[in-house]
Design a protein around this motif. Structure first.
Motif, short mmCIF file in Angstrom:
data_model
loop_
_atom_site.label_atom_id
_atom_site.label_comp_id
_atom_site.label_asym_id
_atom_site.label_seq_id
_atom_site.Cartn_x
_atom_site.Cartn_y
_atom_site.Cartn_z
N PHE A 76 -70.34 -60.49 5.45
CA PHE A 76 -69.34 -61.49 5.06
C PHE A 76 -68.83 -61.22 3.65
N VAL A 77 -69.73 -60.90 2.73
CA VAL A 77 -69.32 -60.62 1.35
C VAL A 77 -68.43 -59.37 1.30
N PHE A 79 -66.60 -58.13 3.73
CA PHE A 79 -65.33 -58.45 4.37
C PHE A 79 -64.44 -59.25 3.43
N TYR A 80 -65.02 -60.24 2.76
CA TYR A 80 -64.25 -61.06 1.82
C TYR A 80 -63.70 -60.22 0.68
N GLN A 81 -64.53 -59.34 0.14
CA GLN A 81 -64.08 -58.49 -0.97
C GLN A 81 -62.99 -57.53 -0.53
N TYR A 83 -60.86 -57.69 2.32
CA TYR A 83 -59.63 -58.20 2.93
C TYR A 83 -59.06 -59.45 2.26
N ARG A 84 -59.83 -60.16 1.43
CA ARG A 84 -59.28 -61.31 0.72
C ARG A 84 -59.02 -60.98 -0.75
N LEU A 85 -59.94 -60.27 -1.38
CA LEU A 85 -59.77 -59.92 -2.79
C LEU A 85 -59.10 -58.56 -2.95
#
Length: 173
Positions: A76-77, A79-81, A83-85
């Motif tokens: 999750f971390v 993926f967040y880094q 595709y979101r960040l």
């Protein structure tokens, strides 16, 4: 709609690890995921009662579930880094490769604790499940090596890092 397969696999990896964790923890209610017999009077969270064996068994699903929760958090971390960040150092497919590597290594270790191997077929002292898990981890490592070589070229430092990793895997195997 014209999305790359690596983006779709990256999105599926965290959800897959959560599904594995739920399945492993649910295995206690059905009496699955049993390991070796443990003789103790204590009630511990990683022990289960087996009606078939009339004994307390090590509940391997507890440890597999804990590892799956940790893998879910890591994916999750990542993926967040990615595709979101939009972190530049991460490439497409990094979440999937992280899942394959960590899940494969954890399963290769935890399958040795099982008393009820899924296939019940052994090759000497190594179960088929362990071989599949090791192949998955090695495939992830090979893809990571090939991508790094393709992007950065071959340097003495990178060769030394991969030799150290390969020797560590050989010792672990």
């Amino acid at each position: 709609s014209k999305k790359s397969i690596s983006k779709m696999l990256d999105a599926a990896a965290p959800a897959l690890s959560v599904a594995v964790a739920i399945g492993r923890f649910a295995g206690r209610t059905s009496g699955e995921e049993g390991g070796y017999e443990i003789n103790t009077a204590y009630e511990l969270p990683f022990l289960m009662w087996s009606e078939a064996d009339q004994a307390k068994l090590l509940w391997v699903g507890f440890f597999e579930g804990i590892f799956a929760v940790i893998i879910a958090a890591v994916t999750f971390v990542l993926f967040y880094q990615k595709y979101r960040l939009h972190r530049a150092g991460l490439r497409e497919g990094c979440v999937t490769l992280a899942f394959m590597l960590t899940y494969g290594l954890s399963q290769a270790f935890l399958e040795s604790l099982r008393g009820d191997s899924l296939f019940m077929i052994t090759l000497g002292f190594v179960r088929i499940d362990q071989i599949i898990a090791i192949v998955m981890a090695v495939a992830a490592i090979v893809v990571i090596i090939v991508e790094n070589y393709r992007l950065k070229g071959l340097s003495l430092g990178s060769v030394m890092r991969w030799l150290i990793c390969a020797s560590a895997l050989q010792v672990a195997g």
